[in-house]
Design an enzyme around this catalytic site. Sequence first.
Site, PDB file in Angstrom:
ATOM      1  CG  ASN A 200       6.521 -23.354   4.997  1.00  0.00           C
ATOM      2  OD1 ASN A 200       6.575 -23.272   5.971  1.00  0.00           O
ATOM      3  ND2 ASN A 200       7.132 -23.556   4.101  1.00  0.00           N
TER       4      ASN A 200
ATOM      5  CG  ASP B  37      12.414 -22.112   8.794  1.00  0.00           C
ATOM      6  OD1 ASP B  37      12.381 -23.369   8.658  1.00  0.00           O
ATOM      7  OD2 ASP B  37      11.428 -21.688   8.510  1.00  0.00           O
TER       8      ASP B  37
ATOM      9  NE  ARG C 254       7.325 -19.386   2.471  1.00  0.00           N
ATOM     10  CZ  ARG C 254       7.502 -20.405   2.152  1.00  0.00           C
ATOM     11  NH1 ARG C 254       7.047 -21.327   2.227  1.00  0.00           N
ATOM     12  NH2 ARG C 254       9.300 -20.086   1.995  1.00  0.00           N
TER      13      ARG C 254
ATOM     14  CE  LYS D 187      12.548 -28.601   5.213  1.00  0.00           C
ATOM     15  NZ  LYS D 187      13.739 -27.619   5.019  1.00  0.00           N
TER      16      LYS D 187
ATOM     17  CG  ASP E  16       7.848 -26.570   4.971  1.00  0.00           C
ATOM     18  OD1 ASP E  16       7.438 -26.556   5.867  1.00  0.00           O
ATOM     19  OD2 ASP E  16       8.639 -26.072   4.860  1.00  0.00           O
TER      20      ASP E  16
ATOM     21  CB  CYS F 279       9.547 -29.153   8.085  1.00  0.00           C
ATOM     22  SG  CYS F 279       9.900 -27.867   7.569  1.00  0.00           S
TER      23      CYS F 279
HETATM   24  C1  GLA Z   1       9.620 -23.745   5.638  1.00  0.00           C
HETATM   25  C2  GLA Z   1      10.916 -24.805   5.870  1.00  0.00           C
HETATM   26  C3  GLA Z   1      11.989 -24.642   5.435  1.00  0.00           C
HETATM   27  C4  GLA Z   1      12.160 -24.174   3.647  1.00  0.00           C
HETATM   28  C5  GLA Z   1      11.009 -23.255   3.302  1.00  0.00           C
HETATM   29  C6  GLA Z   1      10.780 -23.313   2.146  1.00  0.00           C
HETATM   30  O1  GLA Z   1      10.087 -22.265   6.341  1.00  0.00           O
HETATM   31  O2  GLA Z   1      10.983 -24.011   6.785  1.00  0.00           O
HETATM   32  O3  GLA Z   1      13.687 -25.061   5.531  1.00  0.00           O
HETATM   33  O4  GLA Z   1      12.247 -25.345   3.836  1.00  0.00           O
HETATM   34  O5  GLA Z   1      10.080 -23.783   4.514  1.00  0.00           O
HETATM   35  O6  GLA Z   1      10.003 -22.726   1.659  1.00  0.00           O
END
Ligand code: GLA
Length: 723
Positions: free
Chosen positions: A476, A541, A439, A472, A474, A519
């Site tokens: 990723n 997601d 990513r 939130k 995150d 998350c």
């Molecule tokens: C992740 C989270 C999503 C969103 C995206 C943003 O995939 O799970 O809910 O916040 O990142 O980039």
Amino acid sequence: MSVYFCEENQIFHLQTKDTSYVFCVSDFNALEHLYYGKKIPTDNVKYISNRQIYSHVAHESRDKRDFCASVQGFEIAPFNGGDIRTPSVVYDVAGDVHANRLRYRSHKIYAGREPIEGLPYSRADENTQTLEVVLSDDDNNLFFTLYYVVFPETNVIARYQKLENKGSVSVFIRRFSSFCLDFYTMDFDAVTLEGIYLYEKASVSRSPIKRGVFKCNSLTGTSSHNRNPFLALCRHNADEDMGEVYGFNLLYSGNFMQEVSVGCLGDMRVVGGIDDTGFSWTLAKGESLVSPEAVMTYSDQGLGGMSRNFHDHIRSHIIERKFAYAPRPIVINSWEASYFAVSEEKVLTLAESASSCGADTVVLDDGWFRPNDRKGLGDWRTDLERFPSGIHGLTEKVHAMGLKFGLWLEPEMVNEDSDLYREHPEWILSTSKLPLISRYQYVLDLTRDEVVERVASRIIEELAGAKIDYIKWDFNRYATEAGSHATPSGEVYHRQMLGGYKLLSRIKAQFPDVLFETCCGGGGRFDLGMLFYSPQIWTSDNTDPYARTYIQYGTSYGYPVSAISCHFTEGDCTSGRESTYAFRYRVASFGSYGYELDLSKYTDEDKAIFKGYSEEYRRDEALNLQGDLYRLLSPEETDYCAYIKVSKDKKRALFTFLELYASGFVESMTLRLKGLDPNVAYRNERTGEVLYGATLMNVGIRIGDLYRKKREDGDSILFVAVE
Ligand code: GLA
């Protein structure tokens, strides 16, 4: 009192409301495990210690043949002693593997508990008691402390260990489990939560323990989308409601393992903690290492009873008190509404219609500092072209509209296209000159304090003065190629997790009243470590309500519904599958509820429907926050999903039935409810009919009576005790 010590027989008895855990100091000063299961009287524990076991392998008893280190249970099992089974700790000293005999030295029992510095732990209350037992490896002057923290009312015992090197040379640790638990039988099934990105924990896997090793673990630097640190061991005859089940979990969000191995006599050992693949930790003289905390529970009320023990424990001891039982925000999140195409104007438009659907918190997701996922992570500079008032100014405007404000962050990462990476390419986890990218981003090297400090201070500076109510947090991508320029390779994964917790704590300290939702590309870090910092976690997601039914039902085996963050969305973003509003609401109200859609596309009538849903959710929210969950029909095993949430005083219950595939037979189906008081009369708030709990639980309710309009909507019925 929940920890007893019998001086005469050197036996420890840990008692919770319904369980007993017993071990003793053996004749050879080892800690011998004796029993874990349904509560037994303290007077009888001596009886269990009189076991006679034939031996044929080397052991400390030179002339007694009734002791065998290979079948005896132990509280800690070092490699290379007389015990030839799976070890729970492996270490060597100055390059030589030693026969590590650990001998009991002392113990202490006290009220409450000590926090674990730098790691999440179960929080104590007035009923909590701790037992610490110290053992020593006298050849090397090493001291192990085993911690048992007893939570009587939730039937949970938390365990972890510390190793202190008081010797003169370094110790190299290869395996360092949080707990070791021996059983004298292998007659169990292992239940684990399996999945993948977009289907996290959607599959509740049950497989019989066989001879050999069963391992559930993660090597991703996260607890992962694929496997979860939760493990249950249930008797072959145990089901959802009956039979013996042992539950285990770890307060850890990095590489973990839960390993079940079967010994030569069909005995079974469970060890859990940090995964030892690639793990090696140098403990210099004078240093110590503490393992993550494990929690374990036992129930004879099947998997449902085990889950409810964990749900209670997580709500009352892991999640922060001020958030655990408080109503959660009903968010309206910008992600599925606009993805990266966010702007101040769009957020304010979303805010304008937020209250028309009953939301109280507007969440600005990814995109506030970058136009796409290719740049900006690590720099955290608001895109002032799209957000001319800055985050600070935007929060003022949103608050002036009577709403709360939430913001998305991903602090543990850096984009390749960022000033931070250009300035410090050595601040990422990597092992090669061309690091693997995912990513367009790398994982920051949080084993280095200066990186933690730099990211924390940048974010804090950028958000200074902003009125933020929700964050939130995150994560990723996985931490592949976890090498560091500053940290020995065998220590990187664990030190990275410690750095992640440090960063999270540092930013939380700056925003003490902010509710954090964690998350990880959906549910890749849905674990107890994260729940220590955040009362709820974004579950997946995948927001297709059909898929979510499996994901959420699976997640409930280990985690309370209030921790499971669920949104009413367009519904078809991930699957293209259509679903009705009512069905989307039923599914999303399983956990902590919110919205994630572009409200400008919806009519006033639609918004009025959504508002009705928000009100219904608030009406029943106490059942999510404080009630007991009884699972009735598994979507994996049937064409339906059904459950009932019952208040602790058994005066209110919300029953939900969802039909996943149209079946001709549902009208004639009768379903027995659970968890009610048999002697209490309940009014069905839909029909006004009054029936006793005994009738609803033994005869059941007729599913055909449920449907008002469309079967694909599913339905919920509130039952209220008649005074
Ligand atoms: C992740 C989270 C999503 C969103 C995206 C943003 O995939 O799970 O809910 O916040 O990142 O980039």
